[in-house]
Design an enzyme around this catalytic site. Structure first.
Site, PDB file in Angstrom:
ATOM      1  N   TYR A  94       0.882  -1.297   0.093  1.00 37.70           N
ATOM      2  CA  TYR A  94      -0.001  -0.019  -0.140  1.00 37.70           C
ATOM      3  C   TYR A  94       0.781   1.206   0.049  1.00 37.70           C
ATOM      4  CZ  TYR A  94      -3.171   3.751   1.107  1.00 37.70           C
ATOM      5  OH  TYR A  94      -3.982   5.073   1.359  1.00 37.70           O
ATOM      6  N   GLY A 125      -6.624   4.906  -0.699  1.00 44.48           N
ATOM      7  CA  GLY A 125      -7.857   4.782  -0.184  1.00 44.48           C
ATOM      8  C   GLY A 125      -8.935   3.583  -0.580  1.00 44.48           C
ATOM      9  N   HIS A 139      -5.634  15.626  -5.243  1.00 43.65           N
ATOM     10  CA  HIS A 139      -5.913  16.079  -3.845  1.00 43.65           C
ATOM     11  C   HIS A 139      -5.923  17.356  -3.471  1.00 43.65           C
ATOM     12  CE1 HIS A 139      -6.297  11.708  -3.280  1.00 43.65           C
ATOM     13  NE2 HIS A 139      -5.919  11.747  -1.882  1.00 43.65           N
ATOM     14  N   ASN A 184      -0.191  12.746   4.245  1.00 46.30           N
ATOM     15  CA  ASN A 184      -0.871  11.827   5.099  1.00 46.30           C
ATOM     16  C   ASN A 184      -0.488  12.433   6.544  1.00 46.30           C
ATOM     17  OD1 ASN A 184      -2.711   9.959   5.907  1.00 46.30           O
ATOM     18  ND2 ASN A 184      -1.556   8.592   4.115  1.00 46.30           N
ATOM     19  N   ARG A 193     -15.967  37.062  42.223  1.00 39.52           N
ATOM     20  CA  ARG A 193     -15.463  36.177  43.058  1.00 39.52           C
ATOM     21  C   ARG A 193     -15.051  34.865  42.549  1.00 39.52           C
ATOM     22  NH1 ARG A 193     -19.769  33.366  46.880  1.00 39.52           N
ATOM     23  NH2 ARG A 193     -20.999  34.923  46.022  1.00 39.52           N
TER      24      ARG A 193
END
Length: 513
Positions: free
Chosen positions: A54, A61, A84, A197, A286
């Site tokens: 891969y 993807g 992309h 990535n 306060r």
């Protein structure tokens, strides 16, 4: 010029800010170059084998099932960057893009990505040349990395797309690279994917938000103390023994800051002497240390997450020390997204309590003797009435920005990427929230200093006097008839943002937390 050396073991928040906001140069250490070469040799060996790996010899993807032949792999890497780089919307700020680029280089230098030393050197060269890729607001789901933003940066390395030069002019990236003697990169196996990535954009924005919020939390402690003086409140609630019995570190630090600012004040302790005596101050006065302290502790948790991320190598797949190249899910942005959202919630609450103190200073029924809206001649003058409207509008937006982005997810990539972090969106809204918080604190400062100056015959604390004097020296006017108010508020905003408020007070008190 300051130089940041990137090695294999991560980087620091200070280095990120030096590169993103300053002009620090970037260099790769020899150990990083050696690690890059070793990891690349592993990737090259895998690329030569017939078995698909891969990111090396497959698609990406949902398309990862296709084995890509060697003659198409360079095209594959180019194509992933081009396809992309699909961002839209307004341009992202220069400091965010520089942080993103530097943090991606940090992971590349770890030797876990399989990128060649040449590519890493080119990334450093682009940063050092002051070339900033044009990155757009929309395009990251915060999972599989900040994909579109990082792709636009990788596109610049290839000499494609648009980028901003050091002169601020946007030009074709190829022209800018040529002008600085930088050769465009020809990507090889794994490299396109490795450049895209990572959670670098959201992490960079987290680091800068932490730096800004550190300053703002100290500023808010100062303005809370000034408001307490303006309202003739009591400093007894800030006693360290009270905060020791509820030992949240941030709460103790906030109370100590307020107490240091109020040391020597002639305005505190009058809460039972005026026409409306009270046993206790309102919650917004306060409980200031409790609210600011919870935010400070949230900052501490977010800083821990950021430090872990800075020491991380975020990529998929990664090259492990034993030579394996393994797929993983470390690119998921959940750890960063959560704390970005936590910080937006804490910032909204800090802005909200500051606005309540401002409103109290302006209301003649609750301000214990101050004129309505701190006006010079109420009725003829409106004073700070609409300054509080502006503050209220900012607080209202802060509440909307506090809605978590990380609680959402939207499927993508044909359901392969079916649960995403939305961390980029969390980071973008936090940047807006930080800017709003600065303005809110500036308006409280403007109102509180005017209130103190209207307390004729009472002497503020030396630290408060120093803050007022510095604010007036910065061009922010004091009490008087109505005038065009926006320039004063803008100047007060810059006074807080640039750290001048904290610096003025610390010249009297010494370092505050």
């Amino acid at each position: 010029m300051h130089t940041v050396v990137v090695g294999t073991s991560g980087t620091t928040a200070q280095d990120v800010i030096a590169v993103a906001r300053g002009k620090a140069r970037v260099e790769l250490s020899q150990d990083a170059l050696d690690a890059l070469a070793r990891a690349r040799a592993i990737v090259d060996a895998l690329a030569a084998k017939p078995e698909p790996v891969y990111g090396v010899s497959t698609g990406f993807g949902a398309l990862a099932t296709r084995h890509i032949s060697q003659e198409l792999r360079a095209q594959l890497q180019r194509n992933i960057v081009r396809s992309h780089a699909a961002g839209m919307g307004p341009r992202v700020e220069r400091e965010v893009v520089r942080a993103l680029m530097f943090l991606r280089l940090k992971t590349v230098a770890s030797g876990r990505t399989g990128v060649r030393p040449h590519v890493a050197r080119t990334m450093a060269d682009v940063l050092n040349a002051g070339i900033t890729p044009v990155v757009h607001e929309y395009g990251s789901l915060g999972c599989s990395g900040d994909l579109a933003p990082l792709s636009h940066c990788a596109l610049t390395l290839m000499g494609e797309g648009d980028a901003e030069g050091p002169d601020g002019v946007v030009r074709p990236a190829g022209e800018l690279l040529a002008a600085h003697g930088i050769e465009p990169v020809e990507l090889r196996e794994k490299e396109g994917l490795a450049l895209l990535n990572g959670t670098d954009g959201m992490l960079g924005m987290l680091i800068m938000a932490l730096a800004d919020l550190d300053k703002l939390y100290t500023s808010a402690d100062i303005t809370a103390a000034l408001s307490l003086e303006g309202l003739l409140g009591t400093e007894k609630v800030l006693a360290p023994e009270l905060h020791a019995i509820r030992p949240h570190p941030g709460q103790g630090a906030a109370a100590a800051n307020m107490l240091a600012v109020l040391h020597g004040s002639g305005l505190t302790g009058h809460f039972q002497e005026d026409e409306a005596p009270r046993v206790q101050d309102a919650y917004s006065v306060r409980c200031a240390p409790q609210v600011a302290g919870a935010g400070r502790d949230t900052l501490a948790h977010a800083r821990l997450v950021a430090e872990r991320e800075l020491a991380s190598a975020v990529d998929n797949p990664v090259v492990l020390p034993d030579g394996r190249v393994e797929s993983n899910g470390n690119f998921h942005g959940a750890p960063v997204a959560y704390v970005l959202d936590f910080l937006a919630i804490a910032a909204a609450d800090l802005g909200s309590i500051a606005e309540r103190r401002t409103d109290r200073l302006l209301d003649k029924n609750r301000s214990h003797g101050l004129p309505p809206f701190l006006a010079d001649d109420a009725g003829v003058d409106s004073g700070l009435m609409i300054a509080q409207y502006t503050q209220a509008a900012l607080v209202s937006e802060m509440k909307r920005l506090a809605v978590p982005a990380s609680a959402d997810s939207i499927p993508s990539s044909a359901m392969q990427e079916d649960h995403v972090s939305m961390g980029w969106s969390a980071a973008r809204k936090l940047r807006t929230a930080v800017g709003n918080l600065n303005r809110i604190i500036a308006i409280e400062l403007y109102a509180a200093t005017r209130a103190i100056e209207l307390r004729a015959g009472l002497t503020p604390a030396p630290a408060s006097r120093a803050a007022i004097d510095a604010l007036r020296a910065a061009g922010v006017q004091g009490p008087g008839p109505d005038r065009f108010l926006a320039p004063d508020l803008e100047a007060a905003d810059a006074f807080v943002r640039d750290g001048e408020l904290v610096a003025a007070v610390e010249r009297v008190t010494g370092p505050l937390a």
